[in-house]
Design a protein around this motif. Structure first.
Motif, PDB file in Angstrom:
ATOM      1  N   THR A 102       0.840  -1.187   0.000  1.00  0.00           N
ATOM      2  CA  THR A 102       0.000   0.000   0.000  1.00  0.00           C
ATOM      3  C   THR A 102       0.875   1.237   0.000  1.00  0.00           C
ATOM      4  N   ALA A 103       0.389   2.283  -0.632  1.00  0.00           N
ATOM      5  CA  ALA A 103       1.149   3.522  -0.726  1.00  0.00           C
ATOM      6  C   ALA A 103       1.331   4.141   0.649  1.00  0.00           C
ATOM      7  N   VAL A 104       2.534   4.625   0.898  1.00  0.00           N
ATOM      8  CA  VAL A 104       2.853   5.360   2.115  1.00  0.00           C
ATOM      9  C   VAL A 104       3.211   6.781   1.697  1.00  0.00           C
ATOM     10  N   GLU A 105       2.343   7.735   2.046  1.00  0.00           N
ATOM     11  CA  GLU A 105       2.559   9.121   1.659  1.00  0.00           C
ATOM     12  C   GLU A 105       3.291   9.874   2.766  1.00  0.00           C
ATOM     13  N   LEU A 106       3.701  11.109   2.462  1.00  0.00           N
ATOM     14  CA  LEU A 106       4.452  11.897   3.439  1.00  0.00           C
ATOM     15  C   LEU A 106       3.660  12.095   4.721  1.00  0.00           C
ATOM     16  N   GLU A 107       2.332  12.239   4.592  1.00  0.00           N
ATOM     17  CA  GLU A 107       1.519  12.447   5.796  1.00  0.00           C
ATOM     18  C   GLU A 107       1.423  11.200   6.675  1.00  0.00           C
ATOM     19  N   ASP A 108       1.843  10.048   6.149  1.00  0.00           N
ATOM     20  CA  ASP A 108       1.866   8.812   6.940  1.00  0.00           C
ATOM     21  C   ASP A 108       3.173   8.656   7.709  1.00  0.00           C
ATOM     22  N   MET A 109       4.131   9.573   7.495  1.00  0.00           N
ATOM     23  CA  MET A 109       5.450   9.484   8.129  1.00  0.00           C
ATOM     24  C   MET A 109       5.590  10.578   9.185  1.00  0.00           C
ATOM     25  N   ASP A 110       6.567  10.419  10.045  1.00  0.00           N
ATOM     26  CA  ASP A 110       6.869  11.428  11.059  1.00  0.00           C
ATOM     27  C   ASP A 110       7.939  12.373  10.511  1.00  0.00           C
ATOM     28  N   VAL A 111       7.525  13.203   9.542  1.00  0.00           N
ATOM     29  CA  VAL A 111       8.468  14.105   8.896  1.00  0.00           C
ATOM     30  C   VAL A 111       8.948  15.178   9.866  1.00  0.00           C
ATOM     31  N   ARG A 112       8.078  15.569  10.804  1.00  0.00           N
ATOM     32  CA  ARG A 112       8.452  16.621  11.750  1.00  0.00           C
ATOM     33  C   ARG A 112       9.672  16.209  12.569  1.00  0.00           C
ATOM     34  N   GLN A 113       9.715  14.954  13.000  1.00  0.00           N
ATOM     35  CA  GLN A 113      10.826  14.490  13.833  1.00  0.00           C
ATOM     36  C   GLN A 113      12.042  14.077  13.004  1.00  0.00           C
ATOM     37  N   HIS A 114      11.796  13.346  11.902  1.00  0.00           N
ATOM     38  CA  HIS A 114      12.920  12.741  11.175  1.00  0.00           C
ATOM     39  C   HIS A 114      13.265  13.443   9.857  1.00  0.00           C
ATOM     40  N   GLY A 115      12.482  14.410   9.447  1.00  0.00           N
ATOM     41  CA  GLY A 115      12.789  15.172   8.241  1.00  0.00           C
ATOM     42  C   GLY A 115      12.884  14.299   7.006  1.00  0.00           C
ATOM     43  N   ALA A 116      13.955  14.493   6.227  1.00  0.00           N
ATOM     44  CA  ALA A 116      14.125  13.773   4.964  1.00  0.00           C
ATOM     45  C   ALA A 116      14.248  12.272   5.158  1.00  0.00           C
ATOM     46  N   LEU A 117      14.615  11.822   6.365  1.00  0.00           N
ATOM     47  CA  LEU A 117      14.805  10.396   6.633  1.00  0.00           C
ATOM     48  C   LEU A 117      13.574   9.760   7.265  1.00  0.00           C
ATOM     49  N   ALA A 118      12.424  10.436   7.202  1.00  0.00           N
ATOM     50  CA  ALA A 118      11.211   9.942   7.860  1.00  0.00           C
ATOM     51  C   ALA A 118      10.767   8.592   7.315  1.00  0.00           C
ATOM     52  N   GLY A 119      10.760   8.440   5.988  1.00  0.00           N
ATOM     53  CA  GLY A 119      10.351   7.172   5.397  1.00  0.00           C
ATOM     54  C   GLY A 119      11.314   6.051   5.736  1.00  0.00           C
ATOM     55  N   LEU A 120      12.600   6.367   5.751  1.00  0.00           N
ATOM     56  CA  LEU A 120      13.626   5.383   6.114  1.00  0.00           C
ATOM     57  C   LEU A 120      13.401   4.890   7.542  1.00  0.00           C
ATOM     58  N   HIS A 121      13.106   5.802   8.462  1.00  0.00           N
ATOM     59  CA  HIS A 121      12.869   5.411   9.858  1.00  0.00           C
ATOM     60  C   HIS A 121      11.623   4.541   9.976  1.00  0.00           C
ATOM     61  N   LEU A 122      10.573   4.860   9.194  1.00  0.00           N
ATOM     62  CA  LEU A 122       9.362   4.032   9.229  1.00  0.00           C
ATOM     63  C   LEU A 122       9.654   2.625   8.719  1.00  0.00           C
ATOM     64  N   GLN A 123      10.385   2.519   7.615  1.00  0.00           N
ATOM     65  CA  GLN A 123      10.803   1.205   7.109  1.00  0.00           C
ATOM     66  C   GLN A 123      11.533   0.410   8.183  1.00  0.00           C
ATOM     67  N   GLN A 124      12.534   1.024   8.783  1.00  0.00           N
ATOM     68  CA  GLN A 124      13.345   0.345   9.794  1.00  0.00           C
ATOM     69  C   GLN A 124      12.497  -0.117  10.970  1.00  0.00           C
ATOM     70  N   GLN A 125      11.593   0.735  11.406  1.00  0.00           N
ATOM     71  CA  GLN A 125      10.758   0.412  12.560  1.00  0.00           C
ATOM     72  C   GLN A 125       9.936  -0.851  12.310  1.00  0.00           C
ATOM     73  N   ILE A 126       9.346  -0.943  11.140  1.00  0.00           N
ATOM     74  CA  ILE A 126       8.498  -2.097  10.826  1.00  0.00           C
ATOM     75  C   ILE A 126       9.347  -3.339  10.587  1.00  0.00           C
ATOM     76  N   GLU A 127      10.476  -3.204   9.900  1.00  0.00           N
ATOM     77  CA  GLU A 127      11.359  -4.354   9.656  1.00  0.00           C
ATOM     78  C   GLU A 127      11.927  -4.914  10.963  1.00  0.00           C
ATOM     79  N   GLN A 128      12.291  -4.041  11.873  1.00  0.00           N
ATOM     80  CA  GLN A 128      12.826  -4.487  13.163  1.00  0.00           C
ATOM     81  C   GLN A 128      11.738  -5.138  14.019  1.00  0.00           C
ATOM     82  N   ARG A 129      10.519  -4.600  13.928  1.00  0.00           N
ATOM     83  CA  ARG A 129       9.417  -5.207  14.665  1.00  0.00           C
ATOM     84  C   ARG A 129       9.106  -6.591  14.118  1.00  0.00           C
ATOM     85  N   ALA A 130       9.166  -6.745  12.793  1.00  0.00           N
ATOM     86  CA  ALA A 130       8.934  -8.053  12.186  1.00  0.00           C
ATOM     87  C   ALA A 130       9.944  -9.065  12.702  1.00  0.00           C
ATOM     88  N   CYS A 131      11.203  -8.638  12.811  1.00  0.00           N
ATOM     89  CA  CYS A 131      12.254  -9.521  13.313  1.00  0.00           C
ATOM     90  C   CYS A 131      12.015  -9.903  14.771  1.00  0.00           C
TER      91      CYS A 131
END
Length: 527
Positions: free
Chosen positions: A365-394
């Protein structure tokens, strides 16, 4: 009609699979469509082949050129020759030996520029050992895995060559370069061309050999750890070994998973941007189920393993989002695509014959900018979301490369799976409610998509299938901006962001075309 080598007669017809895949019968049928008998034409050139499964019986659509006299020599190749650039006055440093990097190197050679390709991973043959250790021993090598190494993420995860990016370059040129380097000529005619993960490594090695034979350099086990950056001018890079490599320009073609490169750019003040991407799961079915649903036959016979392409618009928190199939792998396998310990990522691949009993596809499913925490992580917001879910899966699956999974019917009902099906995923599966992995919002969007897909393909959305998580590396969550005309970074001179990792491609062919465009942009900039 008068035939010449310059103006062959074009014919198009539909045949049964039995006739289309029999060389002699196909030849006679194409001649008959041209109003000719055997012996009245010198050569039949098949231009396009596709499956038409819309009617009661699947048919094969063929398009061909009929030559009455000798066909032109350019039909048969070799189509490309590369000059020696070992003493060229200009050099370009290319970071990454995926399709964008390798095709940028070959185009640079054609333009008289010496390429120096640096790749953090290993050559395609040595890379196999790290993939075996990942599958069998669950050991993740951060520099050599399904994403990193010669050929990039596509080498050991399928080799699909279909692209819609036809306005961004010459698709046929890319396919011919691949054929000249050992790919099957069928990719020139199939509507959805595919090399296969078992054959693509040899093609990749041949591309590298052409770069070296023409005087270019390709260096493996050479990770970039820093930039040689002065007054907003990128003059080169510093490797993990501490070596400083300088060039007239740098093409950055690192792929969609080189998170350390995004972090390096961010740390050094190079402008990057958060961008939308997609995230979800792999769904795995028996290939027979997909064949029967798509072809409406008890047995597919001579037809290739059936595939599908699905899309649905969903409603949820944040508004409308698309849910769609991604990198569908008929007759394929699910593979572990993590690039660091402590995360679980899955991808799909198919061998050339597509003869596995399983079919799998990313459903994301599409993940748009409003689905990310851009305020906290800025340009790396999507990267942090990816990592969070991948680490939780592990973590939820036991902190190995065993992947969380759930039967599809149980996922739709919000029920924990008491057991799981056989799988092509070698490290193994463990039953985990995927809501816990993905979060409620993403899971609910996927449910809406699967329910819609179940109405389109009989038997699709049942407990005869299972979902495996997570499919999170569909594209880069970061864009490295560049000028539309010069393809240079808008602030840093000498930096040419390229391919999937920069946010400008979405597959082998589109990345290769973008690599060629960047090489041409370098030529314009340094001439």
């Amino acid at each position: 009609m008068l035939f010449t080598t310059a103006s062959p007669q074009e014919v198009e017809l539909l045949l049964s699979p039995e006739h289309a895949y029999d060389e002699f019968t196909r030849y006679e049928a194409l001649l008959a469509a041209a109003g000719l008998r055997p012996g009245q034409a010198d050569f039949v050139h098949l231009r396009k082949r596709s499956i038409d499964a819309r009617g009661r019986q699947p048919l094969v659509r063929l398009r061909a050129d009929i030559y009455r006299t000798a066909p032109p020599a350019e039909l048969f190749g070799p189509w490309f020759q590369f000059p020696n650039v070992s003493r060229a006055r200009r050099t370009v440093l290319i970071v990454g030996a995926g399709p964008a990097g390798l095709f940028a190197a070959l185009r640079a050679i054609e333009l008289g520029i010496k390429p120096i390709v640096v790749e953090r991973g290993k050559d395609v043959r040595t890379r196999r050992r790290d993939l075996a250790a990942l599958n069998k021993q669950q050991l993740v090598n951060p520099d050599s895995n399904y994403c990193f190494g010669e050929g990039g993420a596509g080498t050991y995860s399928d080799g699909k060559l279909y692209t819609r990016s036809t306005k961004r370059g010459d698709v046929q040129r890319i396919l011919r370069l691949l054929v000249q380097h050992g790919a099957t000529p069928d990719i020139l005619i199939d509507a959805h061309p595919h090399i296969g993960t078992n054959k693509l490594p040899a093609v990749v090695a041949a591309l590298r050999d052409s770069v070296r034979a023409a005087g270019g350099e390709v260096r493996f086990d050479t990770r970039v750890d820093d930039l040689v950056l002065t007054e907003n001018h990128l003059r080169g890079v510093v490797t993990a070994q501490g070596e400083e490599l300088l060039a007239d320009a740098v093409i950055l073609a690192t792929g969609h998973s080189a998170r350390d490169i995004y972090e390096l750019l961010h740390r050094r003040g190079v402008l990057i941007e958060a961008k939308p991407f997609a995230l979800g799961v792999r769904v795995e079915h028996q290939q027979q189920l997909i064949d029967r649903a798509q072809y409406r036959l008890p047995d597919r016979g001579l037809l290739p393993a059936a595939s599908y392409a699905l899309v649905h618009q969903t409603q949820g928190q944040g508004g409308q989002r698309g849910v769609f199939s991604f990198c569908m792998c008929p007759g394929g396998f699910i593979v572990p695509a993590a690039t660091a310990p402590g995360e679980v990522v899955v991808n799909g691949m198919s061998p050339s014959r597509r003869d596995s009993e399983f079919a799998n596809s990313g459903i994301v499913t599409a993940v748009e900018l409003e689905d990310m925490d851009v305020r906290q992580h800025g340009a790396l917001a999507g990267l942090h979301l990816q990592q969070q879910i991948e680490q939780r899966a592990c973590q939820l699956a036991g902190n190995t490369q065993v992947a969380p999974a759930q039967r599809l019917g149980d996922f739709l009902k919000g029920k924990v799976s008491a057991d799981l099906l056989e799988t092509s995923y070698q490290p193994g599966l463990v039953s985990v409610p995927m809501d816990k992995v993905l979060g409620k919002n993403l899971a609910n969007r996927l449910r809406q998509g699967f329910e819609n897909f179940g109405r389109k393909i009989p038997g699709y959305a049942t407990n005869a299938a299972q979902i495996v998580g997570v499919e999170s590396r569909t594209s880069s969550p970061v864009r490295i901006p560049r000028d539309r005309d010069t393809l240079q970074h808008p602030v840093v001179r000498g930096l040419f962001p390229c391919g999937e990792g920069a946010g400008y491609a979405g597959g082998i062919v589109s990345a290769a075309m973008d690599g060629e465009r960047c090489a041409e942009a370098v030529k314009a900039a340094v001439s």
